[in-house]
Write an enzyme that holds these catalytic residues in place. Structure first.
Site, PDB file in Angstrom:
ATOM      1  N   GLY A   7     -11.979 -22.476  -5.570  1.00  0.00           N
ATOM      2  CA  GLY A   7     -13.294 -22.013  -6.317  1.00  0.00           C
ATOM      3  C   GLY A   7     -14.574 -22.322  -5.327  1.00  0.00           C
ATOM      4  N   VAL A   8     -14.385 -22.452  -3.852  1.00  0.00           N
ATOM      5  CA  VAL A   8     -15.339 -22.588  -2.900  1.00  0.00           C
ATOM      6  C   VAL A   8     -15.576 -21.364  -1.955  1.00  0.00           C
ATOM      7  CG1 VAL A   8     -15.085 -25.014  -2.974  1.00  0.00           C
ATOM      8  CG2 VAL A   8     -13.522 -24.036  -1.430  1.00  0.00           C
ATOM      9  N   GLN A   9     -16.681 -21.444  -1.366  1.00  0.00           N
ATOM     10  CA  GLN A   9     -16.958 -20.599  -0.143  1.00  0.00           C
ATOM     11  C   GLN A   9     -16.854 -21.692   1.036  1.00  0.00           C
ATOM     12  OE1 GLN A   9     -20.662 -18.124  -0.247  1.00  0.00           O
ATOM     13  NE2 GLN A   9     -20.019 -17.709  -2.416  1.00  0.00           N
ATOM     14  N   ILE A  10     -16.162 -21.289   2.035  1.00  0.00           N
ATOM     15  CA  ILE A  10     -15.912 -22.049   3.087  1.00  0.00           C
ATOM     16  C   ILE A  10     -15.948 -21.493   4.450  1.00  0.00           C
ATOM     17  CG2 ILE A  10     -14.582 -24.113   2.069  1.00  0.00           C
ATOM     18  CD1 ILE A  10     -11.923 -22.527   3.239  1.00  0.00           C
ATOM     19  N   HIS A  29       0.752  -1.030   0.087  1.00  0.00           N
ATOM     20  CA  HIS A  29      -0.037   0.092  -0.019  1.00  0.00           C
ATOM     21  C   HIS A  29       0.835   1.327  -0.065  1.00  0.00           C
ATOM     22  CE1 HIS A  29       0.268  -0.050   4.467  1.00  0.00           C
ATOM     23  NE2 HIS A  29       0.356   1.168   4.300  1.00  0.00           N
ATOM     24  N   ASP A  47       0.151  -7.503   1.527  1.00  0.00           N
ATOM     25  CA  ASP A  47       0.597  -6.027   1.642  1.00  0.00           C
ATOM     26  C   ASP A  47       2.021  -6.038   1.599  1.00  0.00           C
ATOM     27  OD1 ASP A  47       0.276  -3.444   1.679  1.00  0.00           O
ATOM     28  OD2 ASP A  47       0.284  -3.495   4.015  1.00  0.00           O
ATOM     29  N   GLY A  94       3.365   6.408   7.995  1.00  0.00           N
ATOM     30  CA  GLY A  94       4.629   6.275   7.428  1.00  0.00           C
ATOM     31  C   GLY A  94       5.541   5.441   8.179  1.00  0.00           C
ATOM     32  N   ASN A  95       5.180   4.660   9.232  1.00  0.00           N
ATOM     33  CA  ASN A  95       5.854   3.579   9.489  1.00  0.00           C
ATOM     34  C   ASN A  95       5.667   2.295   8.935  1.00  0.00           C
ATOM     35  OD1 ASN A  95       5.851   4.721  12.740  1.00  0.00           O
ATOM     36  ND2 ASN A  95       7.677   3.471  12.109  1.00  0.00           N
ATOM     37  N   SER A  96       4.602   2.408   8.027  1.00  0.00           N
ATOM     38  CA  SER A  96       4.252   1.234   7.039  1.00  0.00           C
ATOM     39  C   SER A  96       5.399   0.686   6.295  1.00  0.00           C
ATOM     40  CB  SER A  96       3.015   1.678   6.023  1.00  0.00           C
ATOM     41  OG  SER A  96       1.896   1.817   6.857  1.00  0.00           O
TER      42      SER A  96
END
Length: 514
Positions: A295-298, A134, A164, A237-239
Protein backbone atom coordinates in the site's frame (compact mmCIF):
# COMPACT_ATOMS: atom_id res chain seq x y z
CA UNK A 1 27.17 -22.23 -72.84
CA UNK A 2 29.59 -19.40 -73.52
CA UNK A 3 32.71 -19.86 -75.62
CA UNK A 4 34.61 -20.35 -72.34
CA UNK A 5 32.56 -23.45 -71.53
CA UNK A 6 30.77 -21.76 -68.60
CA UNK A 7 27.03 -21.11 -68.28
CA UNK A 8 25.75 -17.56 -68.35
CA UNK A 9 24.42 -18.02 -64.79
CA UNK A 10 27.88 -18.96 -63.50
CA UNK A 11 29.41 -15.94 -65.24
CA UNK A 12 26.86 -13.65 -63.56
CA UNK A 13 27.61 -15.28 -60.22
CA UNK A 14 31.32 -14.64 -60.75
CA UNK A 15 30.65 -10.99 -61.50
CA UNK A 16 28.17 -10.31 -58.70
CA UNK A 17 29.79 -12.37 -55.97
CA UNK A 18 27.89 -15.53 -55.07
CA UNK A 19 24.98 -17.75 -55.93
CA UNK A 20 22.77 -19.56 -53.46
CA UNK A 21 22.53 -23.32 -53.84
CA UNK A 22 20.26 -25.02 -51.32
CA UNK A 23 21.17 -23.67 -47.91
CA UNK A 24 24.91 -23.24 -48.53
CA UNK A 25 26.59 -20.18 -49.97
CA UNK A 26 28.43 -20.93 -53.22
CA UNK A 27 31.30 -18.79 -54.46
CA UNK A 28 32.59 -19.55 -57.99
CA UNK A 29 36.31 -20.31 -58.33
CA UNK A 30 38.55 -18.39 -60.63
CA UNK A 31 38.40 -20.45 -63.79
CA UNK A 32 40.25 -21.07 -67.01
CA UNK A 33 38.76 -21.99 -70.41
CA UNK A 34 40.10 -25.50 -69.93
CA UNK A 35 38.90 -26.31 -66.41
CA UNK A 36 35.67 -24.32 -66.22
CA UNK A 37 34.31 -23.13 -62.85
CA UNK A 38 33.91 -25.44 -59.84
CA UNK A 39 31.69 -24.21 -56.94
CA UNK A 40 32.99 -24.27 -53.38
CA UNK A 41 30.38 -24.70 -50.60
CA UNK A 42 31.02 -22.51 -47.56
CA UNK A 43 29.56 -23.93 -44.33
CA UNK A 44 27.56 -21.70 -41.99
CA UNK A 45 29.37 -20.38 -38.92
CA UNK A 46 29.47 -22.53 -35.75
CA UNK A 47 26.12 -22.59 -33.96
CA UNK A 48 24.07 -21.55 -36.99
CA UNK A 49 21.92 -24.49 -38.14
CA UNK A 50 21.59 -25.50 -41.77
CA UNK A 51 17.86 -25.93 -41.08
CA UNK A 52 15.34 -25.69 -38.24
CA UNK A 53 13.27 -28.54 -39.67
CA UNK A 54 14.33 -31.21 -37.14
CA UNK A 55 13.59 -28.88 -34.22
CA UNK A 56 10.19 -27.85 -35.57
CA UNK A 57 9.24 -31.42 -36.38
CA UNK A 58 10.02 -32.34 -32.77
CA UNK A 59 8.05 -29.60 -30.99
CA UNK A 60 5.24 -28.68 -33.38
CA UNK A 61 2.78 -31.40 -32.24
CA UNK A 62 2.67 -29.73 -28.80
CA UNK A 63 1.81 -26.28 -30.21
CA UNK A 64 -1.90 -25.50 -30.63
CA UNK A 65 -4.29 -22.85 -31.85
CA UNK A 66 -6.67 -21.45 -29.24
CA UNK A 67 -10.09 -20.38 -30.57
CA UNK A 68 -12.33 -18.44 -28.20
CA UNK A 69 -15.92 -17.25 -28.07
CA UNK A 70 -16.38 -14.44 -25.53
CA UNK A 71 -18.77 -11.70 -24.49
CA UNK A 72 -17.79 -8.08 -24.95
CA UNK A 73 -19.44 -4.81 -23.96
CA UNK A 74 -21.24 -2.99 -26.74
CA UNK A 75 -19.93 0.55 -27.26
CA UNK A 76 -22.58 1.82 -29.69
CA UNK A 77 -24.62 3.37 -26.85
CA UNK A 78 -21.90 5.97 -26.24
CA UNK A 79 -22.09 6.97 -29.91
CA UNK A 80 -25.89 7.38 -29.62
CA UNK A 81 -25.42 9.62 -26.58
CA UNK A 82 -23.27 11.93 -28.69
CA UNK A 83 -25.94 11.89 -31.41
CA UNK A 84 -28.76 12.81 -29.01
CA UNK A 85 -26.64 15.47 -27.28
CA UNK A 86 -26.84 17.78 -30.29
CA UNK A 87 -30.60 18.20 -29.82
CA UNK A 88 -30.43 19.40 -26.22
CA UNK A 89 -31.99 22.84 -25.74
CA UNK A 90 -34.01 22.75 -28.97
CA UNK A 91 -37.68 23.61 -28.25
CA UNK A 92 -40.01 20.76 -29.14
CA UNK A 93 -37.14 18.38 -29.93
CA UNK A 94 -35.30 17.92 -26.65
CA UNK A 95 -38.07 15.93 -24.94
CA UNK A 96 -38.67 13.81 -28.03
CA UNK A 97 -35.02 12.85 -28.45
CA UNK A 98 -34.54 12.33 -24.70
CA UNK A 99 -37.34 9.75 -24.80
CA UNK A 100 -35.70 8.14 -27.83
CA UNK A 101 -32.35 8.04 -26.01
CA UNK A 102 -33.86 6.32 -22.97
CA UNK A 103 -35.69 3.84 -25.21
CA UNK A 104 -32.44 3.11 -27.07
CA UNK A 105 -30.64 2.52 -23.76
CA UNK A 106 -33.28 0.04 -22.63
CA UNK A 107 -33.46 -1.86 -25.92
CA UNK A 108 -29.76 -1.93 -26.88
CA UNK A 109 -27.91 -5.14 -25.99
CA UNK A 110 -25.22 -4.52 -23.38
CA UNK A 111 -22.97 -7.31 -24.62
CA UNK A 112 -22.36 -9.21 -27.83
CA UNK A 113 -20.65 -12.41 -28.85
CA UNK A 114 -17.10 -12.05 -30.12
CA UNK A 115 -14.66 -14.55 -31.62
CA UNK A 116 -10.90 -14.37 -31.24
CA UNK A 117 -7.90 -16.63 -31.66
CA UNK A 118 -4.44 -17.10 -30.30
CA UNK A 119 -1.84 -19.76 -29.66
CA UNK A 120 -0.78 -22.06 -26.85
CA UNK A 121 1.19 -25.19 -26.05
CA UNK A 122 0.78 -28.37 -24.02
CA UNK A 123 2.93 -28.55 -20.87
CA UNK A 124 1.66 -31.93 -19.63
CA UNK A 125 0.64 -35.27 -21.07
CA UNK A 126 -2.84 -34.99 -19.53
CA UNK A 127 -3.79 -31.89 -21.56
CA UNK A 128 -2.76 -28.71 -19.70
CA UNK A 129 -2.21 -25.82 -22.13
CA UNK A 130 -0.46 -22.49 -21.48
CA UNK A 131 -1.66 -19.38 -23.32
CA UNK A 132 -2.09 -15.64 -22.67
CA UNK A 133 -4.73 -14.18 -20.38
CA UNK A 134 -5.77 -11.70 -23.07
CA UNK A 135 -6.48 -14.59 -25.47
CA UNK A 136 -9.10 -16.24 -23.23
CA UNK A 137 -10.34 -13.18 -21.30
CA UNK A 138 -14.15 -13.27 -20.78
CA UNK A 139 -14.29 -16.57 -22.69
CA UNK A 140 -17.56 -18.51 -22.71
CA UNK A 141 -16.18 -21.26 -24.96
CA UNK A 142 -12.56 -22.35 -25.52
CA UNK A 143 -11.43 -24.72 -28.26
CA UNK A 144 -7.91 -26.07 -28.76
CA UNK A 145 -6.94 -27.10 -32.30
CA UNK A 146 -3.95 -29.42 -32.60
CA UNK A 147 -1.42 -29.50 -35.42
CA UNK A 148 -3.06 -32.63 -36.84
CA UNK A 149 -6.40 -30.83 -37.09
CA UNK A 150 -8.13 -32.32 -34.05
CA UNK A 151 -10.51 -29.87 -32.35
CA UNK A 152 -10.80 -30.25 -28.58
CA UNK A 153 -13.05 -28.40 -26.14
CA UNK A 154 -11.17 -26.92 -23.19
CA UNK A 155 -11.96 -25.41 -19.81
CA UNK A 156 -10.27 -22.66 -17.87
CA UNK A 157 -7.91 -23.65 -15.02
CA UNK A 158 -6.74 -20.18 -13.98
CA UNK A 159 -5.56 -16.77 -15.16
CA UNK A 160 -3.14 -14.07 -14.03
CA UNK A 161 -3.84 -10.76 -15.79
CA UNK A 162 -0.79 -9.06 -14.27
CA UNK A 163 1.60 -11.37 -16.15
CA UNK A 164 -0.83 -12.06 -19.02
CA UNK A 165 -0.72 -15.82 -18.47
CA UNK A 166 -3.47 -18.43 -18.39
CA UNK A 167 -3.81 -22.20 -18.20
CA UNK A 168 -6.62 -24.25 -19.79
CA UNK A 169 -7.24 -28.01 -19.82
CA UNK A 170 -8.67 -30.03 -22.71
CA UNK A 171 -11.75 -31.96 -21.65
CA UNK A 172 -11.07 -35.09 -23.69
CA UNK A 173 -8.87 -37.56 -21.84
CA UNK A 174 -5.75 -38.69 -23.65
CA UNK A 175 -1.98 -38.68 -23.84
CA UNK A 176 -0.96 -35.43 -25.49
CA UNK A 177 2.44 -34.35 -26.84
CA UNK A 178 3.98 -31.69 -24.63
CA UNK A 179 7.06 -29.51 -24.26
CA UNK A 180 9.02 -28.37 -21.21
CA UNK A 181 10.12 -25.00 -19.92
CA UNK A 182 13.82 -24.31 -20.20
CA UNK A 183 15.91 -21.40 -18.95
CA UNK A 184 15.87 -18.04 -20.67
CA UNK A 185 19.02 -17.15 -18.75
CA UNK A 186 21.03 -19.74 -20.65
CA UNK A 187 20.63 -17.95 -23.98
CA UNK A 188 22.52 -14.81 -24.85
CA UNK A 189 21.72 -11.82 -26.98
CA UNK A 190 22.29 -12.95 -30.55
CA UNK A 191 21.40 -16.62 -29.96
CA UNK A 192 18.88 -18.29 -32.28
CA UNK A 193 15.24 -18.62 -31.20
CA UNK A 194 12.25 -20.16 -32.97
CA UNK A 195 8.63 -19.05 -32.48
CA UNK A 196 5.62 -21.21 -33.32
CA UNK A 197 1.96 -20.27 -33.37
CA UNK A 198 -1.18 -19.28 -35.18
CA UNK A 199 -0.57 -15.86 -36.80
CA UNK A 200 -3.67 -14.32 -38.39
CA UNK A 201 -5.44 -17.66 -37.95
CA UNK A 202 -3.18 -19.40 -40.45
CA UNK A 203 -2.12 -22.04 -37.90
CA UNK A 204 1.07 -24.08 -37.68
CA UNK A 205 3.51 -21.29 -38.55
CA UNK A 206 7.19 -21.26 -37.56
CA UNK A 207 9.51 -18.25 -37.62
CA UNK A 208 13.15 -17.90 -36.60
CA UNK A 209 15.32 -15.06 -35.38
CA UNK A 210 17.58 -14.08 -32.52
CA UNK A 211 17.24 -12.91 -28.95
CA UNK A 212 17.47 -9.16 -29.48
CA UNK A 213 17.49 -8.13 -25.81
CA UNK A 214 16.39 -9.26 -22.38
CA UNK A 215 15.15 -7.52 -19.24
CA UNK A 216 12.79 -5.26 -21.16
CA UNK A 217 10.35 -3.31 -18.98
CA UNK A 218 7.20 -2.25 -20.82
CA UNK A 219 5.80 0.24 -18.36
CA UNK A 220 3.24 0.25 -15.58
CA UNK A 221 0.99 -2.21 -17.37
CA UNK A 222 3.49 -5.03 -16.82
CA UNK A 223 5.03 -4.42 -13.38
CA UNK A 224 6.01 -8.04 -12.74
CA UNK A 225 7.63 -8.99 -16.04
CA UNK A 226 11.05 -8.38 -17.61
CA UNK A 227 10.35 -9.36 -21.20
CA UNK A 228 12.57 -11.09 -23.72
CA UNK A 229 12.77 -9.12 -26.96
CA UNK A 230 12.99 -11.32 -30.05
CA UNK A 231 13.11 -10.59 -33.76
CA UNK A 232 11.58 -13.90 -34.86
CA UNK A 233 8.45 -12.51 -36.54
CA UNK A 234 5.33 -12.77 -34.38
CA UNK A 235 1.97 -11.31 -35.34
CA UNK A 236 -1.66 -11.18 -34.22
CA UNK A 237 -2.62 -14.73 -33.31
CA UNK A 238 0.86 -15.64 -32.06
CA UNK A 239 -0.12 -14.52 -28.56
CA UNK A 240 0.35 -17.35 -26.06
CA UNK A 241 2.57 -19.38 -28.35
CA UNK A 242 6.03 -20.64 -27.36
CA UNK A 243 9.49 -19.41 -28.24
CA UNK A 244 12.07 -22.21 -28.27
CA UNK A 245 15.82 -22.46 -27.97
CA UNK A 246 17.63 -24.82 -30.34
CA UNK A 247 17.29 -27.68 -27.85
CA UNK A 248 13.50 -27.54 -28.06
CA UNK A 249 12.99 -25.99 -24.62
CA UNK A 250 10.41 -23.22 -24.15
CA UNK A 251 12.35 -20.11 -23.16
CA UNK A 252 9.47 -17.65 -23.50
CA UNK A 253 5.71 -17.22 -24.00
CA UNK A 254 4.89 -14.73 -26.76
CA UNK A 255 2.80 -11.90 -25.35
CA UNK A 256 3.16 -8.54 -27.12
CA UNK A 257 4.43 -6.87 -30.25
CA UNK A 258 5.56 -3.32 -30.89
CA UNK A 259 4.02 -2.26 -34.17
CA UNK A 260 2.21 0.75 -35.65
CA UNK A 261 0.26 -1.54 -37.99
CA UNK A 262 -0.45 -4.65 -35.90
CA UNK A 263 1.94 -6.74 -38.01
CA UNK A 264 5.49 -7.78 -37.28
CA UNK A 265 8.19 -5.15 -37.59
CA UNK A 266 10.78 -7.38 -35.96
CA UNK A 267 10.11 -6.36 -32.34
CA UNK A 268 8.23 -8.93 -30.28
CA UNK A 269 8.17 -9.64 -26.56
CA UNK A 270 7.98 -12.94 -24.70
CA UNK A 271 7.43 -13.70 -21.01
CA UNK A 272 10.60 -15.43 -19.71
CA UNK A 273 10.29 -19.16 -19.02
CA UNK A 274 11.22 -18.86 -15.34
CA UNK A 275 8.35 -16.48 -14.59
CA UNK A 276 5.94 -18.37 -16.86
CA UNK A 277 6.68 -21.67 -15.12
CA UNK A 278 6.31 -20.15 -11.64
CA UNK A 279 2.98 -18.52 -12.49
CA UNK A 280 1.52 -21.50 -14.37
CA UNK A 281 2.42 -23.88 -11.54
CA UNK A 282 0.58 -21.57 -9.13
CA UNK A 283 -2.44 -21.37 -11.45
CA UNK A 284 -2.58 -25.17 -11.75
CA UNK A 285 -2.36 -25.50 -7.97
CA UNK A 286 -4.63 -22.63 -6.86
CA UNK A 287 -6.41 -21.27 -9.93
CA UNK A 288 -5.11 -17.77 -9.14
CA UNK A 289 -1.99 -15.90 -8.06
CA UNK A 290 -2.01 -14.19 -4.66
CA UNK A 291 0.49 -11.32 -4.29
CA UNK A 292 1.74 -9.47 -1.27
CA UNK A 293 0.68 -5.84 -0.90
CA UNK A 294 2.17 -2.93 1.03
CA UNK A 295 0.00 0.00 0.00
CA UNK A 296 2.68 2.49 -1.04
CA UNK A 297 3.55 4.58 -4.05
CA UNK A 298 7.26 4.19 -4.75
CA UNK A 299 9.76 5.51 -7.25
CA UNK A 300 13.39 4.95 -8.18
CA UNK A 301 16.07 6.61 -6.08
CA UNK A 302 17.77 8.22 -9.05
CA UNK A 303 21.28 9.74 -8.83
CA UNK A 304 19.63 13.16 -9.16
CA UNK A 305 17.35 12.47 -6.18
CA UNK A 306 20.24 11.05 -4.15
CA UNK A 307 22.33 14.15 -4.81
CA UNK A 308 19.50 16.40 -3.61
CA UNK A 309 19.30 14.37 -0.39
CA UNK A 310 23.07 14.35 0.10
CA UNK A 311 23.35 10.55 -0.31
CA UNK A 312 26.19 8.68 -1.99
CA UNK A 313 26.32 5.10 -3.28
CA UNK A 314 22.79 4.34 -2.10
CA UNK A 315 20.38 2.24 -4.17
CA UNK A 316 16.77 1.58 -3.32
CA UNK A 317 13.16 2.61 -3.75
CA UNK A 318 11.89 5.97 -2.54
CA UNK A 319 8.49 5.92 -0.80
CA UNK A 320 6.38 8.70 -2.33
CA UNK A 321 3.18 8.06 -0.42
CA UNK A 322 1.59 5.61 2.02
CA UNK A 323 -2.05 4.58 1.61
CA UNK A 324 -4.19 5.31 4.65
CA UNK A 325 -4.96 2.14 6.62
CA UNK A 326 -2.57 0.04 4.53
CA UNK A 327 -0.09 -2.59 5.79
CA UNK A 328 2.69 -0.06 5.12
CA UNK A 329 1.09 2.55 7.38
CA UNK A 330 0.45 -0.01 10.13
CA UNK A 331 4.06 -1.18 9.81
CA UNK A 332 5.47 2.34 10.23
CA UNK A 333 6.60 3.19 6.68
CA UNK A 334 6.51 6.91 5.87
CA UNK A 335 6.92 9.18 2.88
CA UNK A 336 10.60 9.78 1.99
CA UNK A 337 11.71 6.45 3.48
CA UNK A 338 14.17 4.66 1.22
CA UNK A 339 13.63 0.89 1.08
CA UNK A 340 17.05 -0.80 0.90
CA UNK A 341 16.18 -4.49 1.25
CA UNK A 342 13.32 -6.90 1.90
CA UNK A 343 14.09 -9.87 4.15
CA UNK A 344 17.79 -9.26 3.56
CA UNK A 345 17.47 -9.23 -0.24
CA UNK A 346 18.70 -5.91 -1.59
CA UNK A 347 16.53 -3.85 -3.92
CA UNK A 348 17.88 -1.59 -6.62
CA UNK A 349 14.80 0.32 -7.78
CA UNK A 350 11.01 0.47 -7.59
CA UNK A 351 10.55 -2.44 -9.99
CA UNK A 352 12.69 -4.88 -8.00
CA UNK A 353 10.91 -3.77 -4.81
CA UNK A 354 7.47 -4.32 -6.35
CA UNK A 355 8.40 -7.82 -7.45
CA UNK A 356 9.92 -8.79 -4.12
CA UNK A 357 6.83 -7.61 -2.25
CA UNK A 358 4.59 -9.44 -4.73
CA UNK A 359 6.32 -12.72 -3.87
CA UNK A 360 5.66 -12.31 -0.14
CA UNK A 361 2.91 -14.42 1.41
CA UNK A 362 -0.06 -12.36 2.52
CA UNK A 363 -0.48 -11.86 6.29
CA UNK A 364 3.15 -12.74 7.06
CA UNK A 365 5.61 -10.47 8.84
CA UNK A 366 8.64 -9.38 6.82
CA UNK A 367 11.76 -7.33 7.50
CA UNK A 368 12.24 -4.06 5.62
CA UNK A 369 15.58 -2.29 5.93
CA UNK A 370 15.08 1.41 5.27
CA UNK A 371 16.93 4.72 5.37
CA UNK A 372 15.04 7.54 7.12
CA UNK A 373 16.57 11.00 7.34
CA UNK A 374 19.94 9.46 6.58
CA UNK A 375 19.74 6.85 9.36
CA UNK A 376 19.30 3.10 8.85
CA UNK A 377 16.32 1.40 10.47
CA UNK A 378 14.58 -1.97 10.31
CA UNK A 379 10.80 -2.27 10.27
CA UNK A 380 8.77 -5.44 10.68
CA UNK A 381 5.79 -5.14 8.36
CA UNK A 382 2.92 -7.60 8.01
CA UNK A 383 2.01 -7.46 4.31
CA UNK A 384 -1.55 -7.83 3.07
CA UNK A 385 -2.94 -9.42 -0.08
CA UNK A 386 -3.04 -7.32 -3.21
CA UNK A 387 -6.67 -6.35 -3.90
CA UNK A 388 -8.07 -7.84 -7.10
CA UNK A 389 -9.66 -4.51 -8.07
CA UNK A 390 -6.58 -2.37 -7.48
CA UNK A 391 -6.40 0.12 -10.36
CA UNK A 392 -3.88 2.72 -11.45
CA UNK A 393 -4.50 6.06 -9.81
CA UNK A 394 -5.47 9.10 -11.81
CA UNK A 395 -2.58 11.06 -13.23
CA UNK A 396 -4.33 14.27 -14.18
CA UNK A 397 -2.11 17.28 -13.68
CA UNK A 398 -4.67 19.70 -12.32
CA UNK A 399 -5.00 23.12 -13.81
CA UNK A 400 -2.54 22.87 -16.67
CA UNK A 401 0.28 25.19 -17.65
CA UNK A 402 -0.58 28.85 -17.28
CA UNK A 403 2.78 30.56 -17.87
CA UNK A 404 2.91 34.20 -16.83
CA UNK A 405 5.07 37.23 -17.46
CA UNK A 406 7.03 37.94 -14.23
CA UNK A 407 6.85 41.68 -14.83
CA UNK A 408 3.09 41.80 -15.41
CA UNK A 409 0.80 42.77 -12.54
CA UNK A 410 -0.88 39.70 -11.05
CA UNK A 411 -4.11 39.13 -9.17
CA UNK A 412 -3.21 35.47 -8.61
CA UNK A 413 -2.99 34.61 -4.90
CA UNK A 414 0.20 33.40 -3.29
CA UNK A 415 3.77 34.59 -2.78
CA UNK A 416 6.04 34.94 -5.80
CA UNK A 417 9.54 33.48 -5.41
CA UNK A 418 11.26 35.38 -8.18
CA UNK A 419 14.52 33.41 -8.04
CA UNK A 420 12.59 30.16 -8.66
CA UNK A 421 9.99 31.71 -10.96
CA UNK A 422 6.98 30.32 -9.10
CA UNK A 423 4.08 31.59 -7.02
CA UNK A 424 3.08 29.40 -4.07
CA UNK A 425 -0.04 29.37 -1.89
CA UNK A 426 -0.71 27.18 1.16
CA UNK A 427 -3.09 24.37 0.22
CA UNK A 428 -6.71 24.86 1.28
CA UNK A 429 -9.21 22.22 2.44
CA UNK A 430 -11.00 21.94 -0.91
CA UNK A 431 -7.73 21.23 -2.72
CA UNK A 432 -6.74 18.71 -0.04
CA UNK A 433 -10.07 16.88 -0.45
CA UNK A 434 -9.91 16.96 -4.24
CA UNK A 435 -6.45 15.37 -4.20
CA UNK A 436 -7.50 12.63 -1.79
CA UNK A 437 -5.08 13.72 0.93
CA UNK A 438 -5.49 13.20 4.68
CA UNK A 439 -7.01 15.85 6.89
CA UNK A 440 -3.65 16.79 8.46
CA UNK A 441 -1.61 16.92 5.24
CA UNK A 442 -0.05 20.26 4.37
CA UNK A 443 1.51 21.65 1.23
CA UNK A 444 1.86 24.52 -1.22
CA UNK A 445 -0.22 24.87 -4.39
CA UNK A 446 1.55 26.24 -7.46
CA UNK A 447 -0.64 29.11 -8.68
CA UNK A 448 1.71 30.61 -11.29
CA UNK A 449 4.76 29.42 -13.21
CA UNK A 450 6.94 32.23 -14.52
CA UNK A 451 8.06 32.02 -18.13
CA UNK A 452 11.70 30.86 -18.44
CA UNK A 453 11.95 30.39 -14.68
CA UNK A 454 13.54 27.48 -12.82
CA UNK A 455 10.18 25.80 -12.20
CA UNK A 456 9.09 26.09 -15.82
CA UNK A 457 12.36 24.58 -17.04
CA UNK A 458 11.79 21.67 -14.63
CA UNK A 459 8.36 21.05 -16.18
CA UNK A 460 6.08 22.28 -13.39
CA UNK A 461 2.52 23.44 -14.03
CA UNK A 462 -0.27 25.19 -12.18
CA UNK A 463 -2.30 23.06 -9.79
CA UNK A 464 0.57 20.82 -8.68
CA UNK A 465 0.93 20.69 -4.90
CA UNK A 466 4.34 20.58 -3.20
CA UNK A 467 4.02 18.38 -0.11
CA UNK A 468 7.64 18.33 1.05
CA UNK A 469 11.06 19.75 0.19
CA UNK A 470 14.03 17.50 0.94
CA UNK A 471 11.84 15.51 3.32
CA UNK A 472 10.63 18.59 5.21
CA UNK A 473 6.94 19.43 5.41
CA UNK A 474 6.17 22.79 3.79
CA UNK A 475 2.90 24.14 5.24
CA UNK A 476 4.03 27.70 4.46
CA UNK A 477 6.18 29.45 1.88
CA UNK A 478 8.61 30.36 4.66
CA UNK A 479 9.05 26.64 5.43
CA UNK A 480 9.87 26.02 1.76
CA UNK A 481 12.47 28.80 1.81
CA UNK A 482 14.05 27.40 4.98
CA UNK A 483 14.39 23.96 3.35
CA UNK A 484 16.10 25.60 0.36
CA UNK A 485 18.44 27.55 2.65
CA UNK A 486 19.46 24.30 4.43
CA UNK A 487 20.23 22.63 1.11
CA UNK A 488 22.22 25.65 -0.03
CA UNK A 489 24.21 25.64 3.21
CA UNK A 490 25.03 21.96 2.62
CA UNK A 491 26.42 22.87 -0.85
CA UNK A 492 23.68 20.97 -2.69
CA UNK A 493 22.67 22.06 -6.15
CA UNK A 494 19.13 20.65 -6.15
CA UNK A 495 16.05 20.35 -3.96
CA UNK A 496 13.97 17.16 -3.99
CA UNK A 497 10.23 17.93 -3.95
CA UNK A 498 7.45 15.50 -3.07
CA UNK A 499 4.52 16.43 -5.31
CA UNK A 500 0.84 15.60 -5.52
CA UNK A 501 -0.35 15.48 -9.13
CA UNK A 502 -3.98 14.40 -9.31
CA UNK A 503 -4.23 11.33 -7.07
CA UNK A 504 -0.56 10.38 -7.43
CA UNK A 505 2.39 11.39 -5.26
CA UNK A 506 5.78 11.48 -6.97
CA UNK A 507 9.13 13.28 -6.86
CA UNK A 508 10.95 15.84 -8.95
CA UNK A 509 14.03 17.99 -8.42
CA UNK A 510 14.58 21.68 -9.11
CA UNK A 511 17.90 23.47 -9.36
CA UNK A 512 18.77 25.86 -6.55
CA UNK A 513 19.40 29.29 -8.12
CA UNK A 514 22.83 30.68 -7.43
Amino acid sequence: MSKFGVSAQAMLAAVFGAAIMGSAVVVPKLFSPEAGAQPIAIQPPPGAPMSFADLIEKVEPAVVSVNVISTQDVSELGDMDQFFEQFRGMPGLEDFFEQRRQQQEQESPRTREARSLGSGFFISQDGLVVTNNHVIERATQIQVVMSDGRELDAELVGTDPLTDLAVVRVKEAGAYPYVKFGSSKEIRKGDWVVALGNPFGLGGTATAGILSADGRELGAGSPYTDFLQIDAPINRGNSGGPTFDLKGNVIGVNSQILSPTGGSVGIGFAIPAELAQEVTNTLIRNGRVSRGWLGVQIGDLTPEFAEALGLEDVKGALVADVTSGSPAERGGLKRNDIILSVNGQKVTDSTSTTRLVAKLIANTQNKFDILRNGKAQTLNVTVGERPADLTAASQSSGGGGNRVDPDAPSAVPGKLLSDFGVRLLPMDDSTRDALGLRAGDTGLTITEVVKDGVFEKAGFENGIVILEANGRAVPTVDAFERAVAEARAANRSKVLLALRVGQVTNYRTVDIPK
